[in-house]
Design a protein around this motif. Structure first.
Motif, mmCIF file in Angstrom:
data_model
loop_
_atom_site.group_PDB
_atom_site.id
_atom_site.type_symbol
_atom_site.label_atom_id
_atom_site.label_comp_id
_atom_site.label_asym_id
_atom_site.label_seq_id
_atom_site.Cartn_x
_atom_site.Cartn_y
_atom_site.Cartn_z
ATOM 1 N N LEU A 1 0.853 -1.175 0.000
ATOM 2 C CA LEU A 1 0.000 0.000 0.000
ATOM 3 C C LEU A 1 0.898 1.236 0.000
ATOM 4 C CD1 LEU A 1 -2.665 -0.980 2.719
ATOM 5 C CD2 LEU A 1 -3.092 -0.745 0.260
ATOM 6 N N LEU A 2 0.314 2.376 -0.337
ATOM 7 C CA LEU A 2 1.030 3.640 -0.217
ATOM 8 C C LEU A 2 0.948 4.103 1.238
ATOM 9 C CD1 LEU A 2 2.399 6.008 -1.896
ATOM 10 C CD2 LEU A 2 0.179 7.149 -1.646
ATOM 11 N N PHE A 3 2.103 4.315 1.854
ATOM 12 C CA PHE A 3 2.174 4.892 3.196
ATOM 13 C C PHE A 3 2.451 6.388 3.063
ATOM 14 C CE2 PHE A 3 2.588 0.539 4.280
ATOM 15 C CZ PHE A 3 2.451 0.377 5.650
ATOM 16 N N TYR A 4 1.830 7.186 3.915
ATOM 17 C CA TYR A 4 2.123 8.620 3.905
ATOM 18 C C TYR A 4 2.122 9.155 5.334
ATOM 19 C CZ TYR A 4 -2.997 9.204 4.283
ATOM 20 O OH TYR A 4 -4.312 9.144 4.681
ATOM 21 N N ASN A 5 2.918 10.189 5.554
ATOM 22 C CA ASN A 5 3.065 10.820 6.861
ATOM 23 C C ASN A 5 2.002 11.906 6.999
ATOM 24 O OD1 ASN A 5 3.962 12.736 8.897
ATOM 25 N ND2 ASN A 5 5.922 11.638 8.897
ATOM 26 N N LYS A 6 1.034 11.687 7.872
ATOM 27 C CA LYS A 6 -0.092 12.609 8.001
ATOM 28 C C LYS A 6 0.348 13.993 8.465
ATOM 29 C CE LYS A 6 -3.785 9.241 8.880
ATOM 30 N NZ LYS A 6 -4.841 8.822 9.845
ATOM 31 N N ASP A 7 1.290 14.047 9.393
ATOM 32 C CA ASP A 7 1.741 15.345 9.898
ATOM 33 C C ASP A 7 2.445 16.149 8.806
ATOM 34 O OD1 ASP A 7 0.737 14.937 12.464
ATOM 35 O OD2 ASP A 7 2.569 13.953 13.140
ATOM 36 N N LEU A 8 3.287 15.490 8.027
ATOM 37 C CA LEU A 8 3.969 16.192 6.943
ATOM 38 C C LEU A 8 2.971 16.642 5.880
ATOM 39 C CD1 LEU A 8 7.224 14.047 6.422
ATOM 40 C CD2 LEU A 8 6.942 16.173 7.716
ATOM 41 N N ARG B 1 11.701 7.920 11.025
ATOM 42 C CA ARG B 1 12.266 9.142 11.622
ATOM 43 C C ARG B 1 11.479 10.388 11.224
ATOM 44 N NH1 ARG B 1 17.197 6.759 9.746
ATOM 45 N NH2 ARG B 1 17.240 8.263 8.012
ATOM 46 N N GLY B 2 10.434 10.233 10.432
ATOM 47 C CA GLY B 2 9.626 11.374 10.021
ATOM 48 C C GLY B 2 10.213 12.159 8.875
ATOM 49 N N GLU B 3 11.073 11.524 8.060
ATOM 50 C CA GLU B 3 11.758 12.232 6.978
ATOM 51 C C GLU B 3 11.164 11.956 5.599
ATOM 52 O OE1 GLU B 3 16.150 11.964 9.208
ATOM 53 O OE2 GLU B 3 15.767 10.851 7.353
ATOM 54 N N VAL B 4 10.161 11.077 5.523
ATOM 55 C CA VAL B 4 9.596 10.670 4.238
ATOM 56 C C VAL B 4 8.124 11.069 4.172
ATOM 57 C CG1 VAL B 4 9.054 8.708 2.751
ATOM 58 C CG2 VAL B 4 11.191 8.734 4.044
ATOM 59 N N GLY B 5 7.750 11.683 3.050
ATOM 60 C CA GLY B 5 6.349 12.031 2.872
ATOM 61 C C GLY B 5 5.517 10.850 2.428
ATOM 62 N N MET B 6 6.010 10.116 1.395
ATOM 63 C CA MET B 6 5.274 8.988 0.829
ATOM 64 C C MET B 6 6.255 7.908 0.397
ATOM 65 S SD MET B 6 2.750 10.967 -1.858
ATOM 66 C CE MET B 6 4.042 12.073 -2.417
ATOM 67 N N LEU B 7 5.797 6.674 0.446
ATOM 68 C CA LEU B 7 6.541 5.553 -0.128
ATOM 69 C C LEU B 7 5.626 4.348 -0.197
ATOM 70 C CD1 LEU B 7 9.050 3.976 2.466
ATOM 71 C CD2 LEU B 7 6.939 5.160 3.058
ATOM 72 N N ASN B 8 5.979 3.406 -1.055
ATOM 73 C CA ASN B 8 5.266 2.134 -1.099
ATOM 74 C C ASN B 8 5.795 1.259 0.020
ATOM 75 O OD1 ASN B 8 3.774 2.791 -3.423
ATOM 76 N ND2 ASN B 8 5.454 2.168 -4.760
ATOM 77 N N GLY B 9 4.896 0.640 0.778
ATOM 78 C CA GLY B 9 5.352 -0.144 1.915
ATOM 79 C C GLY B 9 4.539 -1.397 2.125
ATOM 80 N N HIS B 10 5.119 -2.320 2.860
ATOM 81 C CA HIS B 10 4.417 -3.548 3.221
ATOM 82 C C HIS B 10 4.103 -3.524 4.712
ATOM 83 C CE1 HIS B 10 8.293 -4.931 4.724
ATOM 84 N NE2 HIS B 10 8.815 -4.883 3.510
ATOM 85 N N GLY C 1 -0.741 7.182 7.432
ATOM 86 C CA GLY C 1 -1.936 6.645 6.815
ATOM 87 C C GLY C 1 -1.533 5.719 5.690
ATOM 88 N N THR C 2 -2.482 4.918 5.228
ATOM 89 C CA THR C 2 -2.237 4.041 4.082
ATOM 90 C C THR C 2 -3.355 4.219 3.074
ATOM 91 O OG1 THR C 2 -3.380 2.181 5.148
ATOM 92 C CG2 THR C 2 -0.975 2.308 5.421
ATOM 93 N N ALA C 3 -3.031 3.939 1.815
ATOM 94 C CA ALA C 3 -4.006 4.106 0.741
ATOM 95 C C ALA C 3 -3.635 3.180 -0.401
ATOM 96 C CB ALA C 3 -4.033 5.558 0.267
ATOM 97 N N PRO C 4 -4.598 2.850 -1.273
ATOM 98 C CA PRO C 4 -4.256 2.077 -2.477
ATOM 99 C C PRO C 4 -3.217 2.827 -3.309
ATOM 100 C CG PRO C 4 -6.631 2.157 -2.159
ATOM 101 C CD PRO C 4 -6.035 3.123 -1.187
ATOM 102 N N LEU C 5 -2.467 2.094 -4.104
ATOM 103 C CA LEU C 5 -1.415 2.702 -4.896
ATOM 104 C C LEU C 5 -2.014 3.587 -5.988
ATOM 105 C CD1 LEU C 5 0.970 -0.356 -5.376
ATOM 106 C CD2 LEU C 5 0.966 1.351 -3.546
#
Length: 409
Positions: free
Chosen positions: A134-141, A247-256, A271-275
């Motif tokens: 899924l796509l992971f994203y940092n909600k605070d960023l 560490r809070g340095e990434v906005g988005m990435l594909n993750g498992h 948060g997570t979302a479909p790709l």
């Protein structure tokens, strides 16, 4: 690593030692897979005093190569838990599942994953663990950069990454095309662009028009725009960007699924979302299965089977998958997780797994093709990279390997 036969000293009986080379799913010494295997082996040996199990664990950047080196020296381990199996099956080096597993253990595998472990309709790659992406994203960023929510297509992804970069985020979108994760990240982008490694007939289509356009877009719109963070993607590994996400340095990435625990431990609100796909949410995501295989070389099929039946007991499967936030490969454990609120965090990944596409792992050439991708795909997205040329080179070599593998059957 060679198996040994030693006297047990009890009634003149003998103790047979079987060897296992396994991959490490942990992200630190504290949760290394070596600890899991040591505990499981201890429990097994208490119940089966005539069998000892010697386990060596290596990280994912080494483990496939370690097994290949052992096999090349005619010192194959009795068992290997790695990422590819078909080349060994094609060479006649592996036991079939029905030669080492009980009927009940064979019947428990999830059918879609089991099919990915077959060569010429016989199961050689025993599914061991699975995951979906899924796509992971940092909600605070996202909130700080003024990004309303996760992107649903490539245009939205670029706009979000541009805002994140303007806000000073180190990795607006992390793109790990280094040797640890290159085949997976590559396939995710291929699928999101409407392509893939192979078509529905199992024929390699690496240099398809869709794949070329996908990597041209990555080269020009993400990497070329400076939206993938410091360092070349071809030298950026998965664990490196997972650590950066925690560490809070990434906005988005594909993750498992394993990234969830690491992010939570790092205090990241994610948060997570479909790709996102080229023109809307990606119509397919990638499922990954890792494989257990049993080598014939040392003739220890009976002992191997006894150990594998223990490994695939429901309690041991759920212990391993739960510990590393992986997805189970057996139907009974999958159903148990869906009914248990303690595993609610995994339900979204289980949903994705139902429609996921897997590596063409049943092709004997896949291990070599995957190695090729690791070595070359990073150059495709670099400045001046030539997606059409590199993908065509990968395609030609894949076709040659496929022809050679058929000749060696």
């Amino acid at each position: 690593m060679a198996s040994t036969l030693t006297s047990c000293g009890t009634g003149g009986s003998e103790t047979v030692t079987i060897s296992l080379v396994a991959a490490d799913y942990g992200d630190s010494a504290a949760n290394s897979s070596q600890r899991y295997w040591d505990e499981l082996v201890q429990a097994f040996e208490v119940r089966h005093r005539g069998i000892k199990v010697d386990v060596k664990v290596y990280d994912w950047t080494q483990v496939d190569r370690k097994v290949a080196e052992l096999v090349a020296r005619d010192e194959a381990p009795d068992l290997a838990q790695i990422g590819a199996y078909a080349d060994y099956a094609n060479a006649g080096k592996l036991y079939r599942a029905d030669e080492v597993l009980s009927i009940s253990a064979q019947a428990a595998f999830i059918p879609s994953i089991e099919r990915a472990g077959e060569v010429r309709r016989a199961l050689y790659g025993l599914p061991f663990a699975s995951s979906a992406r899924l796509l992971f994203y940092n909600k605070d960023l996202f909130e700080a950069a003024g990004v309303d929510g996760p992107p649903s297509d490539w245009d939205e992804l670029k706009k979000a990454a541009t805002k994140l970069k303007a806000h000073g985020v180190k990795y607006p979108y992390a793109l790990p095309l280094g040797p640890e994760e290159a085949p997976a990240e590559t396939m995710l982008w291929m699928l999101s662009g409407g392509g893939g490694y192979a078509d529905t007939n199992g024929t390699y289509v690496i240099d398809s028009e869709q794949n070329v356009k996908t990597f041209e877009w990555l080269r020009d719109e993400l990497v070329g725009a400076g939206l993938t963070g410091p360092g070349a993607p071809g030298r950026t590994n998965r664990q490196q960007v997972f650590d950066a996400f925690a560490r809070g340095e990434v906005g988005m990435l594909n993750g498992h699924p394993t990234l969830m625990k690491q992010a939570t431990q790092g205090g990241v609100r994610y948060g997570t979302a479909p790709l996102p796909g080229v023109d809307g949410t990606s119509k397919a995501t990638m499922g990954v299965a890792d494989w257990m295989m049993a080598f014939r070389q040392n003739g220890k099929g009976e002992q191997i089977g006894t150990f594998l039946d223990f490994v695939y007991r429901d309690d041991n499967v759920i212990d391993f998958t739960g510990q590393y936030d992986l997805l189970p490969v057996t139907s009974t454990v999958s159903e148990a997780m869906r009914e248990d609120p303690n595993y609610k965090r995994l339900w979204q990944f289980l949903d994705q797994l139902e429609f996921a596409e897997f590596y063409p792992a049943s092709k004997p050439s896949w291990a070599a093709v995957s190695k090729d991708v690791k070595a070359k795909i990073g150059a495709v997205v670099s400045a001046g990279g030539d997606p059409a040329g590199v993908l065509s080179e990968l395609q030609r070599h894949a076709d040659e390997l496929e022809v050679a593998s058929r000749a060696n059957r």
